[in-house]
Design a protein around this motif. Structure first.
Motif, PDB file in Angstrom:
ATOM      1  N   ALA A   8      14.586 -62.338  -9.757  1.00  0.00           N
ATOM      2  CA  ALA A   8      13.984 -61.004  -9.806  1.00  0.00           C
ATOM      3  C   ALA A   8      14.276 -60.304  -8.487  1.00  0.00           C
ATOM      4  O   ALA A   8      13.569 -60.495  -7.502  1.00  0.00           O
ATOM      5  N   THR A  19       6.220 -51.485 -22.842  1.00  0.00           N
ATOM      6  CA  THR A  19       7.201 -52.470 -23.270  1.00  0.00           C
ATOM      7  C   THR A  19       6.698 -53.284 -24.445  1.00  0.00           C
ATOM      8  O   THR A  19       5.500 -53.409 -24.676  1.00  0.00           O
ATOM      9  N   LEU A  22       8.213 -60.230 -25.715  1.00  0.00           N
ATOM     10  CA  LEU A  22       9.460 -60.897 -25.379  1.00  0.00           C
ATOM     11  C   LEU A  22      10.044 -61.658 -26.556  1.00  0.00           C
ATOM     12  O   LEU A  22      11.220 -61.984 -26.548  1.00  0.00           O
ATOM     13  N   ASP A 215      14.211 -54.945 -21.787  1.00  0.00           N
ATOM     14  CA  ASP A 215      13.831 -54.696 -20.394  1.00  0.00           C
ATOM     15  C   ASP A 215      13.720 -55.993 -19.603  1.00  0.00           C
ATOM     16  O   ASP A 215      13.885 -55.994 -18.376  1.00  0.00           O
ATOM     17  N   PHE A 216      13.402 -57.084 -20.298  1.00  0.00           N
ATOM     18  CA  PHE A 216      13.113 -58.352 -19.641  1.00  0.00           C
ATOM     19  C   PHE A 216      14.259 -59.357 -19.730  1.00  0.00           C
ATOM     20  O   PHE A 216      14.153 -60.444 -19.197  1.00  0.00           O
ATOM     21  N   TRP A 217      15.334 -59.000 -20.422  1.00  0.00           N
ATOM     22  CA  TRP A 217      16.464 -59.920 -20.524  1.00  0.00           C
ATOM     23  C   TRP A 217      17.161 -60.046 -19.178  1.00  0.00           C
ATOM     24  O   TRP A 217      17.356 -59.058 -18.463  1.00  0.00           O
ATOM     25  N   ARG A 218      17.541 -61.257 -18.840  1.00  0.00           N
ATOM     26  CA  ARG A 218      18.317 -61.505 -17.622  1.00  0.00           C
ATOM     27  C   ARG A 218      19.697 -62.074 -17.938  1.00  0.00           C
ATOM     28  O   ARG A 218      20.645 -61.847 -17.189  1.00  0.00           O
ATOM     29  N   ARG A 295      14.927 -64.814 -19.729  1.00  0.00           N
ATOM     30  CA  ARG A 295      14.072 -63.638 -19.611  1.00  0.00           C
ATOM     31  C   ARG A 295      13.276 -63.743 -18.326  1.00  0.00           C
ATOM     32  O   ARG A 295      13.204 -64.802 -17.720  1.00  0.00           O
ATOM     33  N   GLU A 297       9.500 -62.158 -16.236  1.00  0.00           N
ATOM     34  CA  GLU A 297       8.168 -61.615 -16.500  1.00  0.00           C
ATOM     35  C   GLU A 297       8.047 -60.163 -16.089  1.00  0.00           C
ATOM     36  O   GLU A 297       7.064 -59.503 -16.433  1.00  0.00           O
ATOM     37  N   VAL A 298       9.025 -59.666 -15.341  1.00  0.00           N
ATOM     38  CA  VAL A 298       9.006 -58.265 -14.910  1.00  0.00           C
ATOM     39  C   VAL A 298      10.257 -57.592 -15.445  1.00  0.00           C
ATOM     40  O   VAL A 298      11.302 -58.237 -15.618  1.00  0.00           O
ATOM     41  N   PRO A 299      10.206 -56.295 -15.739  1.00  0.00           N
ATOM     42  CA  PRO A 299      11.391 -55.600 -16.254  1.00  0.00           C
ATOM     43  C   PRO A 299      12.466 -55.466 -15.179  1.00  0.00           C
ATOM     44  O   PRO A 299      12.197 -55.524 -13.976  1.00  0.00           O
ATOM     45  N   ASN A 300      13.689 -55.274 -15.641  1.00  0.00           N
ATOM     46  CA  ASN A 300      14.798 -55.063 -14.718  1.00  0.00           C
ATOM     47  C   ASN A 300      14.572 -53.778 -13.921  1.00  0.00           C
ATOM     48  O   ASN A 300      14.111 -52.773 -14.466  1.00  0.00           O
TER      49      ASN A 300
END
Length: 304
Positions: A8, A19, A22, A215-218, A295, A297-300
């Motif tokens: 993050a 949002t 997940l 928003d939470f995908w990494r 994923r 816990e915080v949005p990108n």
């Protein structure tokens, strides 16, 4: 410096977003788009090769005037252009451009003019003038003097000031952009006039799942390929240019009411290809399964 999936990074913008959950459920790559000329018409594809700068042909051409990029921000009529890619067997021309009141324009595959230095925002880059005839066509259509440039393969443009890096074409900031149909559908419940995914000029359109789960995908998998999801897309006024080539107030005004994070109004995600022990490249095809592999816990965040 490279971005690590699951990390993050310190965001430019912080604060809550509206949002979804997940748990995304089954996801599918439902549309593929490229925009050969920056800020001009899009081409919908069934498959596309993945290259170091993004999808093949994506934003490898750009209109410039007075040494700067021309976009729909200043010239909303660019929205009216339509582009059709020509088969590789056509060794002379790469695509055809059509626009209201103009004859069809075949763009040469090999640029004929000089190499010029130019800028995309604050990034210095370069390109070769395609031809005097092509420049005249666009100058006539937009009623301003301009040239169409093609980015050579040896241009070294890459991200600056971000905790990740990739070669870039003439995109604003990242090689791949993704939106989901679930998020577009949620936005449309708030608009008097609905929009489509194409309004956001994505490369990848994903169906299935819940609104704003992206928003939470990494890290995601699209078929056999892997993409790092590195940045939420901060939207600009181009989003308000309608199909008639005129700028209005929507949908950016509505998005700002519930998708603002700090100074950015966010919608969609920007991506790089690759991950640890993975070799970039490959082919994307409509219908491929999409899987959220990591994923957070915080949005990108969005970066300047």
């Amino acid at each position: 410096m490279s971005f690590q999936p699951g990390q993050a990074p310190d965001p430019l913008n912080t604060g809550p977003l509206d949002t979804g959950p997940l748990d995304t459920g089954p996801l599918t790559l439902s549309e593929l788009w490229v925009y050969p000329i920056k800020s001009a018409g899009g081409v919908r594809l069934e498959r596309s090769e993945v290259e170091p700068r993004g999808l093949k042909h994506d934003r490898r051409w750009m209109l410039i005037g007075s040494g700067r990029a021309l976009t729909q921000r200043q010239y909303p009529r660019m929205r009216l252009t339509e582009i059709s890619l020509l088969p590789e067997t056509d060794t002379e021309h790469v695509f055809v451009v059509e626009a209201p009141g103009m004859p069809p324009l075949k763009v040469p595959r090999r640029p004929q003019g000089e190499r010029l230095s130019t800028h995309v925002w604050d990034d210095e880059t370069s390109g070769r003038v395609v031809s005097p005839a092509v420049s005249a066509w666009f100058s006539d259509f937009l009623n301003t003097a301009c040239d169409l440039l093609h980015m050579p393969d040896d241009d070294a443009r890459a991200q600056r000031g971000k905790p990740f890096s990739s070669l870039l074409s003439y995109v604003d900031g990242n090689p791949f952009h993704l939106v989901t149909l679930a998020s577009v559908a949620d936005l449309n419940t708030r608009l008097e006039r609905p929009v489509t995914a194409l309004n956001f000029r994505p490369n990848l359109v994903v169906s299935g799942g819940h609104p704003y789960a992206e928003d939470f995908w990494r890290l995601i998998g699209v078929g056999p390929l892997r993409f790092q999801v590195v940045e939420s897309c901060a939207r600009c006024g181009v989003l308000n240019v309608g199909g008639d080539g005129r700028a209005g107030a929507e949908p950016l005004r509505t998005l700002a009411r519930y998708r603002r994070q700090g100074r950015a109004v966010q919608f969609g995600q920007n991506m790089l290809q690759g991950a640890a022990l993975y070799r970039p490249g490959g082919v994307l095809k409509v219908g491929m399964p999409v899987v959220a592999l990591e994923r957070a816990e915080v949005p990108n965040p969005s970066y300047e």
